[in-house]
Design an enzyme around this catalytic site. Structure first.
Site, PDB file in Angstrom:
ATOM      1  N   CYS A   1       4.262   6.727   9.085  1.00 21.43           N
ATOM      2  CA  CYS A   1       3.498   5.487   9.138  1.00 21.43           C
ATOM      3  C   CYS A   1       2.025   5.844   9.123  1.00 21.43           C
ATOM      4  CB  CYS A   1       3.858   4.641  10.357  1.00 21.43           C
ATOM      5  SG  CYS A   1       3.258   5.279  11.934  1.00 21.43           S
TER       6      CYS A   1
ATOM      7  N   HIS B   1      -0.395  -0.867  17.272  1.00 19.67           N
ATOM      8  CA  HIS B   1      -1.122   0.336  17.670  1.00 19.67           C
ATOM      9  C   HIS B   1      -2.261   0.560  16.697  1.00 19.67           C
ATOM     10  CE1 HIS B   1       2.204   1.421  14.979  1.00 19.67           C
ATOM     11  NE2 HIS B   1       1.397   2.346  14.474  1.00 19.67           N
TER      12      HIS B   1
END
Length: 660
Positions: free
Chosen positions: A410, A581
């Site tokens: 990611c 995040h």
């Protein structure tokens, strides 16, 4: 289609045209059912329709058939006209807006589309393809302007009025600006088509269309030009030949039949199955590898296509609505009254010409080696940008060694990738592939040393540039994606270790070697909120981020990075869980590893999906990995999620997330 992607990165003009075609196709294809419904209603109820033709008595201009069809005493007031004038463009516009910015973008896209619909005198498919995505993009940018600046309790007021006001301005802009421009272009393009037809030049379009199909550029032509123009023509005359230019299965069928007679080896053996899929299933890409094996066969496709178009022009054939997929069944379902003979002869003629030319080329071919169908299939998949499930039914992919390393990548490598890797690792281990290592990593730190790379679909192209030799798998749902089962199946096909013998328990999923057990300092009690106040995903990110700031885990700038991360790819994991995040570049603003947990009584719309639990993450190292692994396993179990939902104290929440 499978989402296991081909490995080579795609660049250049052809790829940009492909992407445009894909975007247009993604707006049209989900709504093909509406096109079919309109085509069937047209075929049944217009004055020259099937019902009026079969039952002479139903020609009553005051009857129910005339009322639905909008003719006779009810001229212009039936179902046929409003469907193509309003329903179909609005569906396309709403789909385009939703593609850009979820449900909210879809609503504004539909409002913007009604402006071009009302401001034009032709069906506004092209206008919808412009205004729909524009409305979604404009709404997304507008929301970003006041993100995090709205006082609690005023979110719904601002959201509703901002969408309404923006939609109003876009509708006016579409009415006075885009609508007249697109109308003029549509009339000019229609005149060009009429010129080609009147001068018997329409068959020449096959010179461009047939090669474009093999190069996967047909979506841009078909959905960007032929479908809008054909729909306008069908509204005026009840049918359009433009729907037959690209969908005729004859050219591909002729090539496959030629391989059945004159081909060799695997190509000859697989051609019958490919012919059935192509002709009846309508999946034309199945014959593309056969052309790529012998590129000169594109001449057979072009001449076959020209023959089919010529016969359709000769018999004045046409379809009432687009036929998708290009199956002979779908084509006959949309064939206009009086066009069945012409359409049938066009398919047969295209097949005969294509077969004759391809047969001659194969018969006189001096090549001594058997053509490599597997290599041609791989080339086709490389051009397409993803694996072809139909082609995989006919040939095995190119040989390669077993996959022993999988990485879930990611943007930052700390949240969604860790969660996805945990779920996938357990599946791989339970399937008995004990020697396959599953890790997680940020895309920026990827190296071309992995056998298989898993990413969110929006990040796959970036990952492919870093790992061109790997197999790439795209997912949408990190927690329960069906792609994980496909990966396990792929490991078995590629010679990965066998499953454990009966009675032997699978090994426990491993956590990264340098991942220390997560202690209470990672998820502190004061960072757990049981009744979140946010009502939007942006506010939920801010709420989870503020808890990290208050706990001293991050600097305030990290919250901005969390919002930036969400704009690139959604952090929704599935099963009601989102884990926002920061970006990889924001790691300098992390003081220590920390996590926050917020529960919402009313699920939040997270880009069209319901998020009931939001876990904020700031990972300085890998000391949060053990807790993330446990959280992943919790959200795979409905009973554990129910425990979280029923928890009344922060201590209960932390106990569940820690596996107690």
């Amino acid at each position: 289609m499978s989402t296991i992607e081909a490995s080579s990165p795609r660049t250049g003009l052809r790829v940009r045209v492909q992407k445009l075609g894909t975007a247009l196709s993604n707006m049209v294809m989900p709504n093909i059912g509406a096109f079919i419904a309109w085509g069937l209603i047209t075929a049944l109820f217009i004055e020259t329709g099937w019902l009026a033709g079969i039952f002479e008595a139903l020609r009553d201009p005051d009857g129910w058939v005339a009322k639905i069809g909008g003719w006779g005493a009810y001229e212009g007031a039936g179902v046929v006209g409003p469907m193509i004038t309003y329903l179909l463009p609005l569906l396309i516009g709403a789909t385009g807006g939703r593609m850009v910015y979820g449900v909210r973008g879809g609503v504004v896209g539909a409002i913007a589309t009604i402006g071009v619909v009302a401001g034009a005198d032709v069906p506004m498919f092209m206008g919808a393809m412009i205004m729909g995505p524009l409305g979604g993009w404009a709404m997304k940018k507008a929301d970003e302007l006041w993100e995090g600046k709205i006082r609690p309790g005023f979110e719904m007021l601002v959201d509703n009025f901002s969408a309404g006001i923006l939609g109003m301005f876009l509708a006016i802009f579409g009415f006075f600006g885009i609508g007249p421009i697109v109308s003029s272009f549509t009339r000019a393009a229609g005149s060009a088509v009429d010129f080609l037809v009147e001068n018997d030049l329409l068959p020449l379009t096959s010179v461009f269309i047939e090669p474009a199909k093999v190069l996967f550029l047909n979506n841009a032509i078909n959905h960007g030009v032929l479908t809008p123009l054909g729909s306008t023509q069908a509204l005026e005359t009840g049918k359009s030949i433009l729907f037959l230019l690209e969908t005729n299965p004859g050219p591909g069928l002729g090539i496959l039949l030629a391989y059945m007679v004159f081909g060799r080896g695997m190509a000859r053996a697989s051609a019958p199955g490919a012919a059935i899929i192509q002709f009846f299933g309508g999946i034309h890409e199945i014959y593309f590898p056969y052309v790529l094996m012998k590129p000169k066969l594109i001449a057979a496709a072009i001449l076959g296509g020209m023959a089919g178009v010529f016969i359709n022009v000769l018999f004045n054939s046409g379809l009432r609505a687009p036929a998708a997929p290009g199956s002979i069944i779908a084509i006959y379902a949309q064939t206009a009254t009086g066009s069945f003979l012409g359409v049938t002869l066009a398919v047969l003629g295209a097949t005969a010409v294509s077969f004759a030319v391809a047969g001659l080329l194969l018969k006189t071919d001096r090549a001594t080696e058997e053509p490599d169908l597997a290599a041609a299939t791989a080339e086709m998949e490389s051009m397409k940008g993803k694996k072809s499930s139909v082609a995989a039914q006919l040939v095995d992919g190119p040989p390669r060694g077993p996959i022993t390393s999988i990485v879930f990548a990611c943007d930052a490598g700390m949240g969604s990738s860790a969660m996805g890797a945990s779920v996938l690792r357990k599946k791989v281990q339970q399937a008995g592939h004990r020697e396959v290592k599953v890790t997680n990593q940020s895309i920026a730190n990827l190296t071309d040393s992995y056998g298989l790379v898993v990413t969110h679909r929006d990040l796959t192209d970036r990952a492919r540039l870093k790992t061109p030799s790997a197999v790439h798998v795209s997912v949408d749902d990190f927690m329960a994606s069906p792609r994980y089962d496909e990966i396990v199946e792929l490991l078995g096909r590629d010679g990965a270790p066998d499953a454990p013998e009966s009675g032997q328990a699978p090994e426990t999923p491993a956590v990264e070697e340098d991942a220390a057990p997560a202690g209470e300092e990672v998820l502190r009690l004061e960072s757990i909120v049981l009744a979140g106040a946010a009502r939007t995903s942006a506010d939920a990110i801010s709420e989870a981020g503020r808890l990290l700031v208050d706990a001293g885990a991050v600097e305030a700038s990290y919250v901005d990075a969390m919002h930036e991360r969400e704009t690139s790819v959604s952090t929704y994991m599935g099963n009601g869980l989102a884990i926002p995040h920061g970006t990889n570049e924001a790691k300098d603003s992390i003081r220590r590893t920390g996590m926050s947990f917020v529960r919402y009584a009313e699920p939040i719309d997270w880009n069209g999906k319901p998020a009931e639990f939001v876990v904020g993450i700031a990972g300085a190292g890998k000391d949060h990995m053990a807790l993330l692994t446990q959280i992943a396993q919790v959200f795979l179990k409905p009973d554990e999620v129910a425990r979280l939902r029923a928890a009344t104290t922060p201590e209960e929440v932390r106990a569940v997330l820690s596996g107690h």
